[in-house]
Write a protein that holds these residues in place. Structure first.
Motif, PDB file in Angstrom:
ATOM      1  N   ILE A  39      23.200  39.357  33.155  1.00 60.06           N
ATOM      2  CA  ILE A  39      23.512  38.421  34.251  1.00 60.06           C
ATOM      3  C   ILE A  39      22.213  37.948  34.901  1.00 60.06           C
ATOM      4  O   ILE A  39      22.013  36.750  35.133  1.00 60.06           O
ATOM      5  CB  ILE A  39      24.441  39.090  35.296  1.00 60.06           C
TER       6      ILE A  39
ATOM      7  N   LEU B  94      31.495  36.943  31.308  1.00 57.69           N
ATOM      8  CA  LEU B  94      30.782  37.065  32.590  1.00 57.69           C
ATOM      9  C   LEU B  94      31.249  36.030  33.620  1.00 57.69           C
ATOM     10  O   LEU B  94      31.003  36.184  34.810  1.00 57.69           O
ATOM     11  CB  LEU B  94      29.270  36.921  32.373  1.00 57.69           C
ATOM     12  N   GLY B  95      31.927  34.979  33.153  1.00 57.07           N
ATOM     13  CA  GLY B  95      32.419  33.943  34.070  1.00 57.07           C
ATOM     14  C   GLY B  95      33.743  34.301  34.712  1.00 57.07           C
ATOM     15  O   GLY B  95      34.255  33.555  35.550  1.00 57.07           O
ATOM     16  N   GLN B  96      34.304  35.442  34.331  1.00 54.82           N
ATOM     17  CA  GLN B  96      35.585  35.859  34.925  1.00 54.82           C
ATOM     18  C   GLN B  96      35.354  36.474  36.306  1.00 54.82           C
ATOM     19  O   GLN B  96      34.274  36.978  36.589  1.00 54.82           O
ATOM     20  CB  GLN B  96      36.274  36.865  33.997  1.00 54.82           C
ATOM     21  N   PRO B  97      36.396  36.425  37.145  1.00 53.23           N
ATOM     22  CA  PRO B  97      36.231  36.998  38.490  1.00 53.23           C
ATOM     23  C   PRO B  97      35.897  38.482  38.433  1.00 53.23           C
ATOM     24  O   PRO B  97      36.409  39.210  37.578  1.00 53.23           O
ATOM     25  CB  PRO B  97      37.603  36.800  39.134  1.00 53.23           C
ATOM     26  N   LEU B  98      35.028  38.910  39.332  1.00 53.27           N
ATOM     27  CA  LEU B  98      34.660  40.324  39.407  1.00 53.27           C
ATOM     28  C   LEU B  98      35.827  41.119  39.998  1.00 53.27           C
ATOM     29  O   LEU B  98      36.449  40.685  40.965  1.00 53.27           O
ATOM     30  CB  LEU B  98      33.426  40.481  40.302  1.00 53.27           C
TER      31      LEU B  98
ATOM     32  N   ARG C 276      32.019  35.931  41.638  1.00 50.88           N
ATOM     33  CA  ARG C 276      31.847  35.590  40.227  1.00 50.88           C
ATOM     34  C   ARG C 276      30.514  34.916  39.948  1.00 50.88           C
ATOM     35  O   ARG C 276      29.783  34.537  40.858  1.00 50.88           O
ATOM     36  CB  ARG C 276      32.951  34.646  39.792  1.00 50.88           C
TER      37      ARG C 276
ATOM     38  N   VAL D  45      41.454  33.723  51.287  1.00 55.49           N
ATOM     39  CA  VAL D  45      40.178  33.337  51.908  1.00 55.49           C
ATOM     40  C   VAL D  45      39.038  33.505  50.894  1.00 55.49           C
ATOM     41  O   VAL D  45      38.189  32.634  50.731  1.00 55.49           O
ATOM     42  CB  VAL D  45      39.884  34.188  53.167  1.00 55.49           C
TER      43      VAL D  45
ATOM     44  N   ILE E 296      23.330  30.772  34.768  1.00 51.52           N
ATOM     45  CA  ILE E 296      24.189  31.160  35.883  1.00 51.52           C
ATOM     46  C   ILE E 296      23.455  30.742  37.159  1.00 51.52           C
ATOM     47  O   ILE E 296      22.309  31.123  37.373  1.00 51.52           O
ATOM     48  CB  ILE E 296      24.479  32.680  35.878  1.00 51.52           C
ATOM     49  N   ARG E 297      24.108  29.877  37.956  1.00 49.33           N
ATOM     50  CA  ARG E 297      23.458  29.377  39.186  1.00 49.33           C
ATOM     51  C   ARG E 297      23.299  30.500  40.206  1.00 49.33           C
ATOM     52  O   ARG E 297      22.295  30.615  40.875  1.00 49.33           O
ATOM     53  CB  ARG E 297      24.301  28.285  39.831  1.00 49.33           C
ATOM     54  N   ARG E 298      24.367  31.272  40.361  1.00 44.86           N
ATOM     55  CA  ARG E 298      24.302  32.412  41.257  1.00 44.86           C
ATOM     56  C   ARG E 298      25.499  33.301  41.001  1.00 44.86           C
ATOM     57  O   ARG E 298      26.470  32.884  40.365  1.00 44.86           O
ATOM     58  CB  ARG E 298      24.268  31.984  42.728  1.00 44.86           C
ATOM     59  N   PHE E 299      25.417  34.533  41.477  1.00 39.08           N
ATOM     60  CA  PHE E 299      26.529  35.464  41.347  1.00 39.08           C
ATOM     61  C   PHE E 299      26.918  35.827  42.771  1.00 39.08           C
ATOM     62  O   PHE E 299      26.154  36.470  43.486  1.00 39.08           O
ATOM     63  CB  PHE E 299      26.120  36.707  40.549  1.00 39.08           C
ATOM     64  N   ALA E 300      28.093  35.387  43.202  1.00 37.63           N
ATOM     65  CA  ALA E 300      28.401  35.560  44.622  1.00 37.63           C
ATOM     66  C   ALA E 300      29.885  35.367  44.902  1.00 37.63           C
ATOM     67  O   ALA E 300      30.642  34.910  44.045  1.00 37.63           O
ATOM     68  CB  ALA E 300      27.604  34.551  45.442  1.00 37.63           C
ATOM     69  N   GLY E 301      30.267  35.706  46.114  1.00 31.11           N
ATOM     70  CA  GLY E 301      31.624  35.473  46.579  1.00 31.11           C
ATOM     71  C   GLY E 301      31.816  34.012  46.920  1.00 31.11           C
ATOM     72  O   GLY E 301      30.925  33.382  47.484  1.00 31.11           O
ATOM     73  N   ILE E 302      32.967  33.467  46.537  1.00 25.61           N
ATOM     74  CA  ILE E 302      33.269  32.065  46.836  1.00 25.61           C
ATOM     75  C   ILE E 302      34.505  32.034  47.728  1.00 25.61           C
ATOM     76  O   ILE E 302      35.541  32.606  47.380  1.00 25.61           O
ATOM     77  CB  ILE E 302      33.510  31.267  45.536  1.00 25.61           C
ATOM     78  N   LEU E 303      34.379  31.385  48.861  1.00 22.92           N
ATOM     79  CA  LEU E 303      35.501  31.325  49.810  1.00 22.92           C
ATOM     80  C   LEU E 303      36.279  30.035  49.623  1.00 22.92           C
ATOM     81  O   LEU E 303      35.752  29.044  49.157  1.00 22.92           O
ATOM     82  CB  LEU E 303      34.984  31.385  51.252  1.00 22.92           C
TER      83      LEU E 303
END
Lengths: 148, 159
Positions: free
Chosen positions: B43, B14-18, A54, A49, B52-59
């Protein structure tokens, strides 16, 4: 998915804290422990999900171009064309759609030559009838957020 | 190393998954050889610069319950395109919206990606989109199959 989980997913999508302990910041807002917060996110990461948390990079700002390309392909050949595109790292999205242009993909590229070579190559594939390039002229929204 | 090369190097990290761990920015900091505070500032600087457009969770939208997705293409007078694009962008179920190049045999200039959880919601949202503003013609191109959805990763081996 319960309310806490939904709130958490919406929070990481909308307002991820850039802090040394980001999950602690989120967990305090939700009234749960940091450990619980990370466990829920791991669960959603494992189930697919949550793709990832990132930085979303604006490629155009660092010397890359992005483009949407539509292919009109004989439906009997669509899978083999899609399969070939699968292995190109610079192609990030590829979908079949209803309509005369039935395969749509997005490409990240550095030089026009590189992009033109790919299109030329695809035009020579059996079943490919037409290819059109749809460069962006104006961006109104890149959201990536969906309410859960 | 030029500033540009430095940015590319930084962004390849910095583009790698957190990582899902209590102090996730440490990993980036170690890779970049700077402090965590400097990493976070970096960042923020890239966000301010629009790199960087944004730093966030992507579903993954299907897994989040969105199984009905479409690209909707509108043919609309160029003078009205901006207003229509802004109207579409305000809809929460529209995630992407662009003006794109047209062709004589493909006159659509405005594109919106829309998502719905079920067929009823999909049909309702399509009606909503179609009624949002007048246009010359509209093509709904439902997603039939997702062959690929990935995130481009800057190669780290070239650095």
């Amino acid at each position: 998915m319960d309310k806490l989980e939904k709130d958490l997913l919406n929070m990481v999508q909308n307002d991820f804290p850039l802090s040394t302990h980001p999950f602690q910041v989120i967990s305090e807002k939700l009234g749960i422990s940091e450990e619980h917060c990370i466990d829920i996110l791991k669960k959603f990461s494992d189930s697919g999900v949550l793709r990832s948390i990132r930085a979303v990079i604006n490629w155009n700002r660092i010397g890359y171009f992005t483009i949407l390309i539509g292919i009109k392909v004989d439906p009997t050949h669509i899978s083999e064309i899609a399969e070939e595109l699968q292995h190109i790292d610079e192609i990030t999205h590829n979908y079949s759609r209803a309509g005369q242009f039935n395969l749509w993909f997005t490409l990240i590229y550095k030089s026009t030559k590189e992009k033109d070579a790919l299109i030329e190559h695809l035009l020579n594939k059996q079943g490919v009838i037409d290819i059109k390039e749809f460069p962006t002229e104006k961006t109104y929204k890149i959201g990536l957020k969906l309410d859960v | 190393m030029s500033d540009f090369d430095k940015d590319i190097k930084n962004l390849s990290v910095l583009g790698q998954p957190l990582r899902l761990e209590p102090q996730p920015f440490h990993y980036f900091a170690n890779k970049l050889g700077i402090s965590v505070e400097q990493t976070i500032e970096l960042i923020k600087t890239y966000i301010d610069q629009g790199i960087i457009r944004r730093f966030a969770g992507i579903l993954k939208h299907q897994k989040a319950g969105y199984h009905f997705n479409a690209m909707v293409a509108f043919q609309i007078d160029n003078n009205e395109c901006d207003a229509a694009g802004e109207t579409l962008s305000r809809l929460s179920f529209v995630t992407h919206c662009y003006r794109r190049k047209t062709y004589p045999d493909w006159p659509y200039n405005l594109y919106a990606m829309m998502h719905a959880r079920n067929e009823d919601e999909f049909n309702q949202r399509i009606s909503e989109i179609k009624a949002a503003f007048p246009c010359i013609s509209v093509a709904v191109l439902p997603t039939l199959k997702e062959f690929k959805k990935s995130i481009f990763q800057l190669p780290t081996d070239q650095l």
